[in-house]
Design a protein around this motif. Structure first.
Motif, PDB file in Angstrom:
ATOM      1  N   GLY A 157     -11.247   8.858  -9.456  1.00  0.00           N
ATOM      2  CA  GLY A 157     -12.446   8.494  -8.552  1.00  0.00           C
ATOM      3  C   GLY A 157     -12.351   8.506  -7.046  1.00  0.00           C
ATOM      4  O   GLY A 157     -13.108   9.178  -6.281  1.00  0.00           O
ATOM      5  N   PHE A 158     -10.829   8.435  -6.683  1.00  0.00           N
ATOM      6  CA  PHE A 158     -10.465   8.736  -5.171  1.00  0.00           C
ATOM      7  C   PHE A 158     -10.858  10.247  -4.832  1.00  0.00           C
ATOM      8  O   PHE A 158     -11.215  10.634  -3.718  1.00  0.00           O
ATOM      9  CB  PHE A 158      -9.264   8.158  -5.023  1.00  0.00           C
ATOM     10  CG  PHE A 158      -8.947   6.675  -4.623  1.00  0.00           C
ATOM     11  CD1 PHE A 158     -10.004   5.858  -3.603  1.00  0.00           C
ATOM     12  CD2 PHE A 158      -8.263   5.703  -5.510  1.00  0.00           C
ATOM     13  CE1 PHE A 158      -9.791   4.649  -3.569  1.00  0.00           C
ATOM     14  CE2 PHE A 158      -8.040   4.584  -5.181  1.00  0.00           C
ATOM     15  CZ  PHE A 158      -9.010   3.915  -4.390  1.00  0.00           C
ATOM     16  N   ARG A 159     -10.486  10.996  -5.726  1.00  0.00           N
ATOM     17  CA  ARG A 159     -10.645  12.352  -5.412  1.00  0.00           C
ATOM     18  C   ARG A 159     -12.107  12.799  -5.342  1.00  0.00           C
ATOM     19  O   ARG A 159     -12.492  13.478  -4.187  1.00  0.00           O
ATOM     20  CB  ARG A 159     -10.186  13.424  -6.592  1.00  0.00           C
ATOM     21  CG  ARG A 159      -8.532  13.302  -6.628  1.00  0.00           C
ATOM     22  CD  ARG A 159      -8.006  13.992  -7.860  1.00  0.00           C
ATOM     23  NE  ARG A 159      -6.424  13.685  -7.909  1.00  0.00           N
ATOM     24  CZ  ARG A 159      -5.671  14.784  -7.790  1.00  0.00           C
ATOM     25  NH1 ARG A 159      -6.063  15.918  -7.847  1.00  0.00           N
ATOM     26  NH2 ARG A 159      -4.340  14.373  -8.127  1.00  0.00           N
ATOM     27  N   ASP A 182      -4.750   3.600 -13.513  1.00  0.00           N
ATOM     28  CA  ASP A 182      -4.427   4.334 -12.089  1.00  0.00           C
ATOM     29  C   ASP A 182      -4.720   5.818 -12.207  1.00  0.00           C
ATOM     30  O   ASP A 182      -5.354   6.235 -11.359  1.00  0.00           O
ATOM     31  CB  ASP A 182      -2.892   4.581 -11.948  1.00  0.00           C
ATOM     32  CG  ASP A 182      -2.184   3.266 -11.967  1.00  0.00           C
ATOM     33  OD1 ASP A 182      -2.671   2.005 -11.461  1.00  0.00           O
ATOM     34  OD2 ASP A 182      -0.713   3.159 -11.883  1.00  0.00           O
ATOM     35  N   ARG A 183      -4.902   6.403 -13.332  1.00  0.00           N
ATOM     36  CA  ARG A 183      -5.667   7.776 -13.642  1.00  0.00           C
ATOM     37  C   ARG A 183      -7.072   7.640 -13.331  1.00  0.00           C
ATOM     38  O   ARG A 183      -7.609   8.615 -12.603  1.00  0.00           O
ATOM     39  CB  ARG A 183      -5.194   8.225 -15.000  1.00  0.00           C
ATOM     40  CG  ARG A 183      -5.730   9.706 -15.181  1.00  0.00           C
ATOM     41  CD  ARG A 183      -5.447  10.188 -16.528  1.00  0.00           C
ATOM     42  NE  ARG A 183      -5.793  11.703 -16.632  1.00  0.00           N
ATOM     43  CZ  ARG A 183      -5.675  12.362 -17.978  1.00  0.00           C
ATOM     44  NH1 ARG A 183      -5.114  11.577 -18.987  1.00  0.00           N
ATOM     45  NH2 ARG A 183      -6.016  13.455 -17.904  1.00  0.00           N
ATOM     46  N   THR A 184      -7.647   6.728 -13.878  1.00  0.00           N
ATOM     47  CA  THR A 184      -9.104   6.502 -13.706  1.00  0.00           C
ATOM     48  C   THR A 184      -9.520   6.536 -11.978  1.00  0.00           C
ATOM     49  O   THR A 184     -10.386   7.006 -11.382  1.00  0.00           O
ATOM     50  CB  THR A 184      -9.756   5.394 -14.350  1.00  0.00           C
ATOM     51  OG1 THR A 184      -9.610   5.742 -15.634  1.00  0.00           O
ATOM     52  CG2 THR A 184     -11.467   5.198 -14.220  1.00  0.00           C
ATOM     53  N   GLY A 205     -16.430   1.590  -2.480  1.00  0.00           N
ATOM     54  CA  GLY A 205     -15.678   2.039  -3.793  1.00  0.00           C
ATOM     55  C   GLY A 205     -14.694   0.960  -4.035  1.00  0.00           C
ATOM     56  O   GLY A 205     -14.671   0.949  -5.353  1.00  0.00           O
ATOM     57  N   HIS A 206     -13.971   0.530  -3.369  1.00  0.00           N
ATOM     58  CA  HIS A 206     -13.126  -0.650  -3.724  1.00  0.00           C
ATOM     59  C   HIS A 206     -13.867  -1.671  -4.063  1.00  0.00           C
ATOM     60  O   HIS A 206     -13.341  -2.227  -5.167  1.00  0.00           O
ATOM     61  CB  HIS A 206     -12.191  -0.850  -2.293  1.00  0.00           C
ATOM     62  CG  HIS A 206     -11.262   0.130  -1.730  1.00  0.00           C
ATOM     63  ND1 HIS A 206     -10.125   0.282  -2.587  1.00  0.00           N
ATOM     64  CD2 HIS A 206     -11.276   1.153  -0.838  1.00  0.00           C
ATOM     65  CE1 HIS A 206      -9.364   1.250  -1.733  1.00  0.00           C
ATOM     66  NE2 HIS A 206     -10.065   1.763  -0.690  1.00  0.00           N
ATOM     67  N   LEU A 207     -14.818  -2.240  -3.598  1.00  0.00           N
ATOM     68  CA  LEU A 207     -15.465  -3.181  -4.014  1.00  0.00           C
ATOM     69  C   LEU A 207     -16.061  -3.290  -5.455  1.00  0.00           C
ATOM     70  O   LEU A 207     -16.039  -3.931  -6.459  1.00  0.00           O
ATOM     71  CB  LEU A 207     -16.739  -3.504  -3.037  1.00  0.00           C
ATOM     72  CG  LEU A 207     -16.299  -4.337  -1.726  1.00  0.00           C
ATOM     73  CD1 LEU A 207     -17.457  -4.323  -0.858  1.00  0.00           C
ATOM     74  CD2 LEU A 207     -15.629  -5.538  -2.023  1.00  0.00           C
ATOM     75  N   ASP A 214       0.764  -1.185   0.046  1.00  0.00           N
ATOM     76  CA  ASP A 214      -0.136   0.034  -0.081  1.00  0.00           C
ATOM     77  C   ASP A 214       0.811   1.215  -0.089  1.00  0.00           C
ATOM     78  O   ASP A 214       1.841   1.299   0.475  1.00  0.00           O
ATOM     79  CB  ASP A 214      -0.885   0.010   1.336  1.00  0.00           C
ATOM     80  CG  ASP A 214      -1.912  -1.108   1.033  1.00  0.00           C
ATOM     81  OD1 ASP A 214      -2.163  -1.647   0.061  1.00  0.00           O
ATOM     82  OD2 ASP A 214      -2.605  -1.046   2.035  1.00  0.00           O
ATOM     83  N   GLU A 215       0.520   2.126  -0.577  1.00  0.00           N
ATOM     84  CA  GLU A 215       1.035   3.495  -0.479  1.00  0.00           C
ATOM     85  C   GLU A 215       0.697   4.559   0.624  1.00  0.00           C
ATOM     86  O   GLU A 215       1.479   5.222   1.121  1.00  0.00           O
ATOM     87  CB  GLU A 215       0.673   4.395  -1.907  1.00  0.00           C
ATOM     88  CG  GLU A 215       1.342   5.700  -2.034  1.00  0.00           C
ATOM     89  CD  GLU A 215       1.116   6.431  -3.287  1.00  0.00           C
ATOM     90  OE1 GLU A 215       1.689   7.289  -3.876  1.00  0.00           O
ATOM     91  OE2 GLU A 215       0.353   5.692  -4.001  1.00  0.00           O
ATOM     92  N   ASN A 216      -0.644   4.434   1.007  1.00  0.00           N
ATOM     93  CA  ASN A 216      -0.922   4.914   2.129  1.00  0.00           C
ATOM     94  C   ASN A 216      -1.960   4.352   3.049  1.00  0.00           C
ATOM     95  O   ASN A 216      -2.583   3.133   2.708  1.00  0.00           O
ATOM     96  CB  ASN A 216      -1.623   6.314   1.661  1.00  0.00           C
ATOM     97  CG  ASN A 216      -2.699   6.133   0.582  1.00  0.00           C
ATOM     98  OD1 ASN A 216      -3.493   5.145   0.527  1.00  0.00           O
ATOM     99  ND2 ASN A 216      -2.545   7.044  -0.683  1.00  0.00           N
ATOM    100  N   ALA A 217      -2.633   4.961   3.854  1.00  0.00           N
ATOM    101  CA  ALA A 217      -3.527   3.963   4.905  1.00  0.00           C
ATOM    102  C   ALA A 217      -5.055   3.889   4.026  1.00  0.00           C
ATOM    103  O   ALA A 217      -5.856   3.006   4.562  1.00  0.00           O
ATOM    104  CB  ALA A 217      -4.154   5.126   6.031  1.00  0.00           C
ATOM    105  N   ALA A 218      -5.194   4.623   2.844  1.00  0.00           N
ATOM    106  CA  ALA A 218      -6.556   4.262   2.109  1.00  0.00           C
ATOM    107  C   ALA A 218      -6.226   3.208   1.199  1.00  0.00           C
ATOM    108  O   ALA A 218      -7.300   2.929   0.200  1.00  0.00           O
ATOM    109  CB  ALA A 218      -7.005   5.479   1.272  1.00  0.00           C
TER     110      ALA A 218
END
Length: 379
Positions: free
Chosen positions: A353-355, A347-349, A330-332, A83-87
């Motif tokens: 979405g995360f934003r 990754d861009r999409t 959202g992950h699901l 993982d890059e971060n906690a999300a």
């Protein structure tokens, strides 16, 4: 002046401490669901954090997981290898240069099915926690039950128009068996302006009646205003009419599952009502009002606090299943798309979405907090 400040501090602590205790337990079990399923799937877990921000206290277990209590107690996370971060956003550069044996223990090195199971485990753990709390409450304490008997019919009410009479006993609503006055109240409360088919026992006869509960605003014991369906009948206040219902452990879990489903159904019904304009969005509560209710519940009794924890656990589990990027749902959603396409979104999409997800979640938090502030100023 000093006494006033001291009294305010005591009042604030009376709200904050129960709120943090309840929230910490609920968040712990949510993250524990992620953690356990990840371990079962062979994923290396780097951190299990209660709260965000700087660490207050922590330790490393024998598997190398850092268990930490952080400064900001409004949430938590489990961080997996890769993982890059906690999300749980993937560190693509690290994954690309990762050795095969390391990729096998990373979260994003797992199949889409395992990743979905790990993500879904958090909300599922919240529902399981609620069922266990309700079941233990029913098993150990039972609950009072009053027969669904009509003591009086209010003039010009939906019940009077439908033809209800004193001493009628409600035996079913829309074909579903009614065991108590509370069962009837629950169905009526979530069915405002909807036609309901009743069967009542009147003497030796069973009579069909049709009623449409009226939409009214009512305050609960915590001062919270709810828009609910009202039929317009009352029950006897005679204590002899109240019976104590006991449960064995199996019956307790069945009743607890039904209780959990009722909370889910009521919550989804309210959200649907907000979307369609039938309900007002001012009932959405944020951390301030939840803290207030937690403090009030603590003053009533520990059993009320425990049941509040169950309801909050259901709410957090359900909220996390919403298909909003950043949340578990959202992950699901991303994994469902990946399973259908045979490859993940770019990754861009995903980043876009995360934003959007961050904006939606922050907007919801601000709106709920604003509701809390308005509620406090009107008390």
């Amino acid at each position: 002046m000093i006494e006033s400040v001291f009294a305010f501090g005591q009042g604030a602590l009376g709200y904050i401490v129960p709120f943090l205790l309840v929230l910490t337990v609920v968040i712990f079990f949510h993250e524990l669901g992620h953690f356990l399923v990840a371990r079962w799937c062979g994923v290396r877990v780097l951190a299990f954090s209660l709260g965000f921000g700087p660490e207050i206290i922590g330790f490393n277990d024998r598997h190398g997981t850092r268990w930490r209590l952080a400064l900001i107690p409004l949430g938590g996370y489990v961080k997996f290898y890769g993982d890059e971060n906690a999300a749980s956003a993937p560190d693509r550069d690290k994954l690309a240069s990762m050795a095969a044996r390391d990729r096998e223990v990373s979260f994003y090195g797992q199949s889409v099915g395992k990743r979905a199971a790990i993500v879904a485990a958090g909300p599922i753990a919240n529902f399981i926690l609620a069922i266990v709390i309700f079941a233990m409450t029913f098993w150990l304490l039972g609950r009072p039950v009053t027969e669904a008997r009509v003591d009086a019919v209010q003039p010009n009410s939906a019940a009077e128009r439908a033809g209800f009479q004193p001493n009628d006993v409600i035996v079913s609503i829309n074909g579903g068996h009614i065991e108590s006055f509370s069962d009837m109240q629950r169905i009526v409360s979530i069915s405002a302006e909807q036609q309901l088919r009743f069967e009542v026992r009147r003497g030796e006869q069973t009579i069909p009646l049709t009623a449409v509960p009226e939409l009214q605003e009512k305050k609960d014991s915590f001062g919270q205003v709810h828009r609910v369906g009202i039929l317009g009948i009352t029950r006897s206040a005679d204590a002899s009419q109240v019976k104590h219902q006991s449960y064995n452990i199996g019956q307790a879990f069945v009743a607890a599952t039904e209780e959990t489903w009722f909370v889910v159904e009521r919550t989804l019904g309210y959200i649907g009502g907000v979307v369609t304009g039938r309900e007002k969005a001012d009932q959405l509560s944020g951390p301030i009002r939840i803290a207030q209710v937690s403090g009030q519940a603590a003053q009533i009794g520990i059993d009320v606090v425990i049941n509040l924890a169950a309801v909050l656990s259901i709410s957090i589990g359900l909220l996390n299943l919403f298909p909003i990027p950043l949340l578990d749902g959202g992950h699901l959603l991303y994994y469902a798309i990946e399973a259908l396409r045979g490859r993940p979104l770019s990754d861009r999409t995903q980043e876009f979405g995360f934003r959007i997800g961050i904006a939606l979640v922050l907007s919801l938090m601000l709106f709920a907090t604003w509701n809390d502030i308005i509620h406090l100023t009107t008390l």
